[in-house]
Design an enzyme around this catalytic site. Sequence first.
Site, PDB file in Angstrom:
ATOM      1  CG  ASP A 176      -2.120  -0.785   1.163  1.00  0.00           C
ATOM      2  OD1 ASP A 176      -2.217  -1.614   0.241  1.00  0.00           O
ATOM      3  OD2 ASP A 176      -3.005  -0.631   2.031  1.00  0.00           O
ATOM      4  CG  HIS A 196       2.208   0.264   4.400  1.00  0.00           C
ATOM      5  ND1 HIS A 196       1.867  -0.636   5.385  1.00  0.00           N
ATOM      6  CD2 HIS A 196       1.096   1.026   4.168  1.00  0.00           C
ATOM      7  CE1 HIS A 196       0.598  -0.431   5.742  1.00  0.00           C
ATOM      8  NE2 HIS A 196       0.113   0.569   5.012  1.00  0.00           N
TER       9      HIS A 196
END
Length: 260
Positions: A68, A213
Amino acid sequence: MFRSRLGRRRGTAIALIAVASLALTLGGCGVDTVTPQDARAEGGTDDKAGVGPRVDCAEVKCIALTFDAGPGKDTPRLLDILKEKKVPATFFLLGSKHVDRYPKVVKRIADEGHEVANHTWTHRILTDLDESEVREELSRTQDAVERITGRKPTLMRPPQGRTDGAVSDVSKELGLAQILWSITAKDYSTTDSALIRKRVLEQAHGDGIILLHDIYDGTVPAVPSIIDELKRRGFTFVTVPELLAPGTAEPGAVYRPEKD
């Protein structure tokens, strides 16, 4: 100096947004969810390139690696790792100061066979917005990705996993299925790569979706050993669409694996 301070402030702000999500549960999304098993049971065809799915996740132990809020400065190194390990991933990209800052990286993600997906334009919590604001957050990233890759995403991930009926309606309108997760290293809270690895491996399960992430310093260094150990345990890495195949992610629907 001024720019570096702004960068630190922005990084801190994103981290604080992520840390705030510790207090939230995925069950709080307020809408029904669909598991990968249910999606596969619904059937359908994979019309990408006119062929069936690369693997049958009803028969093998699949897991999806997702990232993400990128791309960022470490994403090229991550792509090198994925290429070396022959692992596909799904990237939920943030528009402002990410997609628009690293267009060549976005194109590389697509060109190397990974799934390019939408994580909004500015990471605003969609359930706090009205429908027109939700539409803008998602459509701006849709358009930016299409300009670079020639294709609009079909998947999105709402920031903090927060969704509701209005978000689902706009997602359906824009042709976006919503993808949540079942495994998280909370890598926004630590730079310790060994801890990130440990958290992922402790939660790993068949049909799981891993949330990481590629913008945090400890994450990309943890990826090679995560991949190696999960392969040793018999997992096959797939993109999210491959995890659902032969079912197809339906626009507006919310997909979330169940842990074993």
